[in-house]
Design a protein around this motif. Structure first.
Motif, PDB file in Angstrom:
ATOM      1  N   ALA B  32       0.836  -1.197   0.000  1.00  0.00           N
ATOM      2  CA  ALA B  32       0.000   0.000   0.000  1.00  0.00           C
ATOM      3  C   ALA B  32       0.871   1.248   0.000  1.00  0.00           C
ATOM      4  N   VAL B  33       1.920   1.226   0.826  1.00  0.00           N
ATOM      5  CA  VAL B  33       2.811   2.381   0.889  1.00  0.00           C
ATOM      6  C   VAL B  33       3.521   2.565  -0.443  1.00  0.00           C
ATOM      7  N   ALA B  34       3.970   1.459  -1.051  1.00  0.00           N
ATOM      8  CA  ALA B  34       4.641   1.548  -2.352  1.00  0.00           C
ATOM      9  C   ALA B  34       3.699   2.164  -3.390  1.00  0.00           C
ATOM     10  N   ALA B  35       2.423   1.755  -3.375  1.00  0.00           N
ATOM     11  CA  ALA B  35       1.459   2.303  -4.328  1.00  0.00           C
ATOM     12  C   ALA B  35       1.256   3.799  -4.088  1.00  0.00           C
ATOM     13  N   LEU B  36       1.212   4.185  -2.795  1.00  0.00           N
ATOM     14  CA  LEU B  36       1.056   5.613  -2.470  1.00  0.00           C
ATOM     15  C   LEU B  36       2.210   6.433  -3.028  1.00  0.00           C
ATOM     16  N   ARG B  37       3.433   5.867  -2.934  1.00  0.00           N
ATOM     17  CA  ARG B  37       4.621   6.588  -3.406  1.00  0.00           C
ATOM     18  C   ARG B  37       4.584   6.813  -4.914  1.00  0.00           C
ATOM     19  N   GLU B  38       3.918   5.905  -5.608  1.00  0.00           N
ATOM     20  CA  GLU B  38       3.835   5.999  -7.071  1.00  0.00           C
ATOM     21  C   GLU B  38       2.877   7.100  -7.516  1.00  0.00           C
ATOM     22  N   LEU B  39       1.981   7.492  -6.627  1.00  0.00           N
ATOM     23  CA  LEU B  39       0.960   8.475  -7.007  1.00  0.00           C
ATOM     24  C   LEU B  39       1.520   9.889  -6.975  1.00  0.00           C
ATOM     25  N   PRO B  40       0.934  10.809  -7.766  1.00  0.00           N
ATOM     26  CA  PRO B  40       1.317  12.223  -7.616  1.00  0.00           C
ATOM     27  C   PRO B  40       1.050  12.632  -6.172  1.00  0.00           C
ATOM     28  N   PRO B  41       1.971  13.414  -5.555  1.00  0.00           N
ATOM     29  CA  PRO B  41       1.849  13.709  -4.119  1.00  0.00           C
ATOM     30  C   PRO B  41       0.479  14.269  -3.744  1.00  0.00           C
ATOM     31  N   GLU B  42      -0.080  15.134  -4.582  1.00  0.00           N
ATOM     32  CA  GLU B  42      -1.351  15.750  -4.197  1.00  0.00           C
ATOM     33  C   GLU B  42      -2.449  14.704  -4.071  1.00  0.00           C
ATOM     34  N   LEU B  43      -2.486  13.765  -5.040  1.00  0.00           N
ATOM     35  CA  LEU B  43      -3.494  12.705  -4.982  1.00  0.00           C
ATOM     36  C   LEU B  43      -3.227  11.803  -3.774  1.00  0.00           C
ATOM     37  N   ALA B  44      -1.947  11.473  -3.550  1.00  0.00           N
ATOM     38  CA  ALA B  44      -1.607  10.599  -2.418  1.00  0.00           C
ATOM     39  C   ALA B  44      -2.095  11.214  -1.113  1.00  0.00           C
ATOM     40  N   GLY B  45      -1.949  12.538  -0.984  1.00  0.00           N
ATOM     41  CA  GLY B  45      -2.428  13.224   0.217  1.00  0.00           C
ATOM     42  C   GLY B  45      -3.927  13.071   0.372  1.00  0.00           C
ATOM     43  N   ARG B  46      -4.655  13.223  -0.730  1.00  0.00           N
ATOM     44  CA  ARG B  46      -6.116  13.124  -0.646  1.00  0.00           C
ATOM     45  C   ARG B  46      -6.556  11.687  -0.372  1.00  0.00           C
ATOM     46  N   VAL B  47      -5.743  10.728  -0.833  1.00  0.00           N
ATOM     47  CA  VAL B  47      -6.052   9.322  -0.536  1.00  0.00           C
ATOM     48  C   VAL B  47      -5.883   9.063   0.965  1.00  0.00           C
ATOM     49  N   LEU B  48      -4.779   9.583   1.534  1.00  0.00           N
ATOM     50  CA  LEU B  48      -4.520   9.386   2.971  1.00  0.00           C
ATOM     51  C   LEU B  48      -5.692   9.865   3.815  1.00  0.00           C
ATOM     52  N   VAL B  49      -6.272  10.996   3.406  1.00  0.00           N
ATOM     53  CA  VAL B  49      -7.407  11.570   4.142  1.00  0.00           C
ATOM     54  C   VAL B  49      -8.593  10.610   4.174  1.00  0.00           C
ATOM     55  N   GLU B  50      -8.721   9.786   3.127  1.00  0.00           N
ATOM     56  CA  GLU B  50      -9.880   8.895   3.007  1.00  0.00           C
ATOM     57  C   GLU B  50      -9.714   7.587   3.765  1.00  0.00           C
ATOM     58  N   ILE B  51      -8.506   7.346   4.265  1.00  0.00           N
ATOM     59  CA  ILE B  51      -8.228   6.070   4.932  1.00  0.00           C
ATOM     60  C   ILE B  51      -8.540   6.190   6.425  1.00  0.00           C
ATOM     61  N   ALA B  52      -9.072   5.122   7.014  1.00  0.00           N
ATOM     62  CA  ALA B  52      -9.407   5.148   8.445  1.00  0.00           C
ATOM     63  C   ALA B  52      -8.158   5.543   9.236  1.00  0.00           C
ATOM     64  N   PRO B  53      -8.337   6.381  10.296  1.00  0.00           N
ATOM     65  CA  PRO B  53      -7.205   6.993  11.001  1.00  0.00           C
ATOM     66  C   PRO B  53      -6.094   6.009  11.351  1.00  0.00           C
TER      67      PRO B  53
END
Lengths: 436, 436
Positions: B32-53
């Motif tokens: 999951a972390v590897a996939a996050l790193r592949e994303l554009p940072p702005e999108l990755a940030g918005r994805v993090l917000v959507e994940i349970a704390p």
């Protein structure tokens, strides 16, 4: 309610309909209806909308169709529909004949949709624009409409000649657009929609996941039929959560603290009899071992511990699975993975609790055999609890039932029967060893 | 997850952050972390917000402060604050030093509020107007602002020179106002507000009851501090319902289907040990009657039926009370009335079920005394179940604890102990009569 201060109609008039509703539900039916009659009809109608469906139906039964039509005449079509849906078909027909014609037509068309679907929830208070108009033209059009007919919208919907949805314009963007910009140039073409037959869970999910203020509802041909607002989604989500919690323990999903006991009785009793039948099935297992229990009464002491501990651990698994399925965070295809996790957890919990129970069995009753039997039964029952905590809601979904339905009753049936069987079965083996 | 199709970064990029989050939570942490790193940072940030704390915190721990700051730089201040709150204090300080200065200031001020209060939930994306401007002037001002800084608002707030809230203008009314109308003339002066320290339950209640799209948050001096949106309220309501369901059965409120078992274990085990202790307290009652059980083993058969049936009926009462308290539909001062209703219901249910159990006792085991004892114990235990189903959540609230907290464990403790005691106590009396 003699201990409550009597409710003054003048005070009620100045309150929000939701607050009036909150006061009325605490009154006996007769007094609540009398208070409703004292209110201006328009306010009374808005109060009815705020009352839980079941109580609202009771209140409405006390009104003549004419009086009811007066209460409902000022309501938005979706709210009038919700109330009309609570009436018996004959009374509903009488009411519709007395409502203002346009409202009656809207209500009749909305009544065609099942109440728990997007079609049944949607409101018809939306604003449609054409893509070839300019922002200024649209604003001028809107200003020309009588204020009262302007719904409190967040989005404006762009449709083609056949009322098919082609885009959406947030009200904000219309405000901030240059006056000469065309709607087609400021609208967003990627519009998320709800099909008219989307169910409550799906609606709540869409709103929670994508954080909309409103979602358009379209029919099979993509024609705009209505909108669902985020406030509706909040109400739906709360109702869904309440329903799931209630269904799990054998309640109707509709019961409230103030539901009269006569109504509650008829709904709770059947499930309690189901529960009684399952309890006797478990008791049947115990009964097979009466001879052993006579000889070794300590078995009766440990029986409820083994069964109860399985029930509690199983409820933990069940609660997580039922809730995550409702929130769309777990789907049936995740079942195997979640099952594996729960079994691993149950094995470790079972070993820890099993060792403790075994030690207590040995130290309290002075029998190493009792300790071994109790510990092993505890471990096995934890595994059975984890398995049924995952399998029951998935199985109910497979049968197209609500995954929460009576799930806690089913689960404790499994953990009681399995717990008794593991413990007493192993006890028989131990007693043979001991020559008892 | 070898059985899943590998996730293509290009596909992820085109999806809504909530959908990307939904895919990621099903992957092992490393992937999951590897996939996050592949994303554009702005999108990755918005994805993090959507994940349970809890899972989001695990993901964030895998990033260096610099990389994390890049992910979070584009987030609205309230979402950046939610993420920053998940970090250890030292890592949080490092992160704040690397965020854009304005965002860091906002985050720092928001971090001062407890995360479960209106202050911790509110966003600072609101628009303030002055009462003496005209509608046209305000629209012109708004159009002059860069588009990206315009929040997606439904209401505009009117404040005085000291930033005190004096009125509210729905965006709709600004659009539909005549250009020369003054804000002071179109605004509504009756503004419902949330205090900065309002808790989650209160926030969800306000939104559900009054159906707002947003509510302003004010400090003790009535100064506007932020807004809470209806989408936040939906998220809060769902989280509250999940928490209540989980707390009832001794879960943390934070667990999800995909929570790794290592984490789940540490939280479930303590409550299961509490449950074990209560189960042994109940077993202690049974143990007092071992001599009687040796002589009359049928008692062991009926024991779990009496206790289990009490537990199930009590869970019905408890579920209704806990949920209605959470929804604000029942307050502690309604306690006596609800208790009376539940006791009436329990008396009738107890008579019905008691007669059935008594008849089964007589027909199955051939003993009228066993039937009488089982039936009477069943009736008494139904009353104990109803009493504790109401008293436990009210008592927890009185102790300023969550009314749901471990309530099901407490309830079954009462129904087990009371059930065993009533049944075996009455059995002793019957055995004396019978000369056993």
């Amino acid at each position: 309610m003699s201990q409550e201060t009597p409710i003054d109609p003048e005070t009620l008039r100045r309150q929000h309909p939701a607050d009036v509703a909150d006061l009325l539900i605490r009154l006996p039916l007769g007094e609540a209806v009398a208070a409703l009659r004292e209110l201006p009809p328009e306010l009374a109608g808005r109060v009815l909308v705020e009352i839980a469906p079941e109580a609202a139906a009771d209140y409405m039964d006390a009104f003549e169709p004419g009086a009811l039509a007066a209460l409902m005449a000022g309501l938005p079509s979706d709210e009038a529909t919700d109330l009309a849906a609570l009436l018996e078909p004959i009374r509903r027909r009488d009411l519709l004949a007395l409502l203002p014609e346009e409202l009656a037509l809207h209500v009749e068309s909305l009544l065609a949709y099942p109440p728990d679907t997007a079609g049944g929830i949607m409101s018809e208070d939306f604003i449609m624009l054409r893509a070839d108009r300019t922002a200024q033209e649209c604003q001028a059009d809107l200003r020309r409409r009588p204020r009262a007919t302007l719904p409190d919208v967040s989005y404006l919907y762009v449709t083609d000649g056949a009322r098919r949805l082609v885009g959406v314009v947030p009200l904000r963007d219309l405000v901030f657009a240059r006056p000469d910009q065309r709607i087609g140039d400021i609208m967003s073409r990627e519009v998320r929609t709800l099909p008219v037959d989307a169910d409550r869970e799906e609606i709540a999910l869409q709103f929670e996941r994508y954080r909309f203020l409103g979602l358009p509802v379209v029919d099979g041909q993509g024609r705009l039929q209505g909108i669902v607002k985020s406030s509706d989604a909040l109400e739906i989500a709360q109702a869904e959560a309440t329903e799931d919690m209630q269904l799990m323990v054998g309640l109707s999903g509709e019961e409230r603290s103030f539901t009269p006991w006569q109504k509650a009785l008829g709904r709770r009793l059947p499930w309690l009899y189901v529960n009684l039948a399952t309890a006797f099935a478990a008791a049947g297992v115990v009964s097979l071992f009466e001879a052993q229990i006579s000889r070794w009464a300590a078995l009766a002491v440990f029986l409820p511990v083994i069964a109860g501990q399985g029930g509690n651990a199983g409820m933990q698994t069940l609660t997580i699975v039922v809730r995550d399925m409702a929130l769309g965070e777990m789907s049936p295809r995740d079942g195997r993975r979640v099952l594996m996790k729960e079994l691993v957890l149950a094995a470790i919990v079972g070993l820890a609790i099993g060792l403790t129970v075994g030690a207590i069995g040995y130290l309290w009753k002075g029998s190493i055999e009792l300790g071994l039997v109790a510990g092993a039964a505890m471990l096995l029952n934890q595994l059975a609890a984890a398995f049924s905590g995952v399998a029951i809601p998935l199985g109910l979904r497979l049968l197209r039932l609500d995954p929460a339905l009576a799930s806690s009753i089913l689960l404790t049936t499994v953990t009681d029967i399995a717990g008794f069987f593991f413990f007493l079965g192993l006890a028989v083996l131990a007693m043979r060893q001991l020559g008892m």
